[in-house]
Write a protein that holds these residues in place. Structure first.
Motif, PDB file in Angstrom:
ATOM      1  N   GLU A 120       0.860  -1.191   0.000  1.00  0.00           N
ATOM      2  CA  GLU A 120       0.000   0.000   0.000  1.00  0.00           C
ATOM      3  C   GLU A 120       0.888   1.230   0.000  1.00  0.00           C
ATOM      4  O   GLU A 120       1.603   1.497   0.966  1.00  0.00           O
ATOM      5  N   ILE A 121       0.902   1.936  -1.114  1.00  0.00           N
ATOM      6  CA  ILE A 121       1.601   3.216  -1.207  1.00  0.00           C
ATOM      7  C   ILE A 121       0.983   3.975  -2.384  1.00  0.00           C
ATOM      8  O   ILE A 121       1.177   3.615  -3.549  1.00  0.00           O
ATOM      9  N   GLU A 122       0.211   4.983  -2.067  1.00  0.00           N
ATOM     10  CA  GLU A 122      -0.562   5.697  -3.092  1.00  0.00           C
ATOM     11  C   GLU A 122      -1.383   4.703  -3.925  1.00  0.00           C
ATOM     12  O   GLU A 122      -1.381   4.738  -5.141  1.00  0.00           O
ATOM     13  N   GLY A 123      -2.059   3.782  -3.234  1.00  0.00           N
ATOM     14  CA  GLY A 123      -2.817   2.737  -3.895  1.00  0.00           C
ATOM     15  C   GLY A 123      -2.381   1.364  -3.399  1.00  0.00           C
ATOM     16  O   GLY A 123      -1.486   1.245  -2.557  1.00  0.00           O
ATOM     17  N   GLN A 124      -3.012   0.319  -3.889  1.00  0.00           N
ATOM     18  CA  GLN A 124      -2.722  -1.036  -3.433  1.00  0.00           C
ATOM     19  C   GLN A 124      -2.256  -1.897  -4.610  1.00  0.00           C
ATOM     20  O   GLN A 124      -2.801  -1.806  -5.708  1.00  0.00           O
ATOM     21  N   ARG A 125      -1.232  -2.737  -4.339  1.00  0.00           N
ATOM     22  CA  ARG A 125      -0.701  -3.621  -5.372  1.00  0.00           C
ATOM     23  C   ARG A 125      -0.411  -4.994  -4.765  1.00  0.00           C
ATOM     24  O   ARG A 125      -0.103  -5.106  -3.582  1.00  0.00           O
ATOM     25  N   THR A 126      -0.516  -6.030  -5.608  1.00  0.00           N
ATOM     26  CA  THR A 126      -0.133  -7.388  -5.211  1.00  0.00           C
ATOM     27  C   THR A 126       1.158  -7.749  -5.946  1.00  0.00           C
ATOM     28  O   THR A 126       1.230  -7.651  -7.172  1.00  0.00           O
ATOM     29  N   LEU A 127       2.178  -8.180  -5.178  1.00  0.00           N
ATOM     30  CA  LEU A 127       3.504  -8.429  -5.733  1.00  0.00           C
ATOM     31  C   LEU A 127       3.878  -9.906  -5.587  1.00  0.00           C
ATOM     32  O   LEU A 127       3.636 -10.513  -4.545  1.00  0.00           O
ATOM     33  N   LEU A 128       4.476 -10.455  -6.626  1.00  0.00           N
ATOM     34  CA  LEU A 128       5.096 -11.773  -6.558  1.00  0.00           C
ATOM     35  C   LEU A 128       6.602 -11.550  -6.424  1.00  0.00           C
ATOM     36  O   LEU A 128       7.214 -10.915  -7.277  1.00  0.00           O
ATOM     37  N   ASP A 129       7.187 -12.036  -5.313  1.00  0.00           N
ATOM     38  CA  ASP A 129       8.620 -11.788  -5.110  1.00  0.00           C
ATOM     39  C   ASP A 129       9.430 -13.066  -5.322  1.00  0.00           C
ATOM     40  O   ASP A 129       8.944 -14.177  -5.178  1.00  0.00           O
ATOM     41  N   LEU A 130      10.711 -12.871  -5.683  1.00  0.00           N
ATOM     42  CA  LEU A 130      11.658 -13.958  -5.911  1.00  0.00           C
ATOM     43  C   LEU A 130      13.042 -13.442  -5.546  1.00  0.00           C
ATOM     44  O   LEU A 130      13.411 -12.326  -5.934  1.00  0.00           O
ATOM     45  N   GLY A 131      13.808 -14.221  -4.799  1.00  0.00           N
ATOM     46  CA  GLY A 131      15.129 -13.742  -4.409  1.00  0.00           C
ATOM     47  C   GLY A 131      15.970 -14.826  -3.768  1.00  0.00           C
ATOM     48  O   GLY A 131      15.585 -15.998  -3.708  1.00  0.00           O
ATOM     49  N   PHE A 132      17.138 -14.410  -3.299  1.00  0.00           N
ATOM     50  CA  PHE A 132      18.020 -15.330  -2.579  1.00  0.00           C
ATOM     51  C   PHE A 132      18.664 -14.575  -1.427  1.00  0.00           C
ATOM     52  O   PHE A 132      18.721 -13.339  -1.418  1.00  0.00           O
ATOM     53  N   GLY A 133      19.141 -15.340  -0.447  1.00  0.00           N
ATOM     54  CA  GLY A 133      19.742 -14.715   0.722  1.00  0.00           C
ATOM     55  C   GLY A 133      20.629 -15.688   1.461  1.00  0.00           C
ATOM     56  O   GLY A 133      20.835 -16.830   1.053  1.00  0.00           O
TER      57      GLY A 133
END
Length: 401
Positions: A120-133
């Motif tokens: 939520e930042i100036e509206g709403q969005r749905t995110l698919l994330d991918l990464g490594f750590g």
């Protein structure tokens, strides 16, 4: 509205911490800071956003040795390409909340992850994330966190990036350190008691009070004078016969009754002129400790492995079981698997590097069922994470005069 959403999300994620501590599996709770790079192609009203920073909290727990799940809550502070009506630079605030599935590649260190996030930042969005750590082990309870992630907007072809740096406290472990010297003293005391018992039993069968070469149990003439020739019953030979007595090996038993000629001068002999033999239990022990969540033998060139291999070579009929043990932290099934892998690692080392016959070694994991130290202190899991190998054999030797 933003403050209410952030507060409710923070409460939801914070509730995971007691769930992690109550769970049988190992988990963690941490805080982090991040650098966030939004897609420059975002349409208005978010198209003016620039790179910024963020802070957040996360909580995760292991489902198995390789898999884990995690919940995350972050608050971002992003810059603007535009200024406000007064010409001042300002920031936009927003929150991101969601969950990930993590797959650990090696020893709970490197991992890849993917999940869904709501932003939520100036509206709403749905995110698919991918990464490594990677989790960096700082101590038995603390670990550092580093991550790189990409966030794909599901509704639009927009891609954000983030870099995370944090610290976490691990739950579910029971890493202790005990007193090795105390355990060694107990083991030594037990061995001394066994040796004392064996010695008492041997004395009752081989004692020769008058030193005439006939044990008390068979000596019908106790108290024979020193230097007087005796017969098989321990009685002095009459003078007329004594002149004819021949004792070639000088063991006190006449040749005509001596069934073991040329016995060593240092050996005690029985009524038949044969050396008095004693069976003794001889043993060797092997102890190996492991790092947390590791199955690697850290000291493969330790002299104890060569000594163990030499013992197995000398006593060719002895077989041994390599016992793997773990600390009490984490799921019992995970610890069982880890202890089996440790036992197999030591067995493989003894076979491949030290030449022990594979058919004489077995490996078995006991998990957390045989803890040496249950105190629950910080370094006794190091003592509980171990390999034990104990093997004994019977050695026959002659008693000395």
């Amino acid at each position: 509205m933003m403050k209410k959403t952030f507060l409710s999300s923070a409460i939801a994620v914070s509730l995971i911490a007691p769930a992690v501590s109550a769970n049988d599996n190992a988990g963690w709770v941490g805080v982090f800071g991040e650098y966030y790079n939004p897609d420059n192609n975002k349409p208005e009203p978010t198209g003016y956003l620039e790179d910024g920073n963020g802070v957040g909290i996360e909580a995760g727990w292991h489902l198995s040795e390789d898999w884990a799940v995690r919940a995350e809550l972050a608050k971002n502070y992003l810059g603007r390409k535009k200024s406000d009506i007064r010409g001042l630079d300002v920031e936009d605030e927003g929150i991101r909340v969601g969950a990930d599935v993590l797959y650990f590649l090696t020893d709970d260190q490197w991992y890849v992850f993917s999940g869904l996030k709501h932003q939520e930042i100036e509206g709403q969005r749905t995110l698919l994330d991918l990464g490594f750590g990677k989790h960096w082990e700082l101590s038995e309870r603390w670990q550092g966190i580093t991550e790189v992630a990409a966030y794909q907007d599901i509704d639009e072809s927009l891609l954000d990036f983030g870099l995370k740096l944090g610290i976490a406290y691990k739950f579910g472990f029971s890493d202790d350190e005990g007193n090795n010297a105390a355990a060694a003293a107990v083991a030594a005391g037990g061995a001394a008691a066994v040796a004392a018992t064996s010695g008492t039993e041997a004395d009752s069968l081989t004692k020769d009070s008058d030193g005439d070469g006939v044990v008390d149990a068979k000596d019908l003439c106790a108290g024979s004078e020193a230097g007087v020739a005796v017969d098989a019953a321990g009685c002095a030979v009459v003078a007329s016969t004594a002149a004819a007595v021949i004792d070639s090996d000088a063991d006190g038993i006449a040749d005509e009754m001596d069934k073991c000629a040329d016995t060593p001068a240092t050996d005690k002999v029985g009524a038949d002129g044969c050396s008095v033999l004693t069976e003794q239990e001889v043993s060797v022990a092997l102890n190996v400790n492991f790092a947390n969540n590791s199955v690697e033998v850290a000291n493969p060139n330790d002299p104890q492995f060569a000594e163990f291999a030499a013992f197995m070579k000398r006593f060719g009929k002895a077989n041994a079981e390599v016992e793997g043990h773990s600390s009490a932290g984490g799921a019992a099934s995970y610890n069982q698997k880890l202890s089996q892998q440790r036992a197999e690692a030591v067995r493989t080392l003894l076979i491949e590097q030290y030449g022990v016959d594979a058919s004489r070694l077995t490996a078995k994991g006991y998990g957390e069922s045989r803890l040496l130290d249950t105190s629950g202190t910080a370094a006794a899991a190091k003592r509980n994470r171990r390999i034990e190998v104990k093997v004994s054999a019977t050695q026959v030797s002659a008693e000395q005069r």
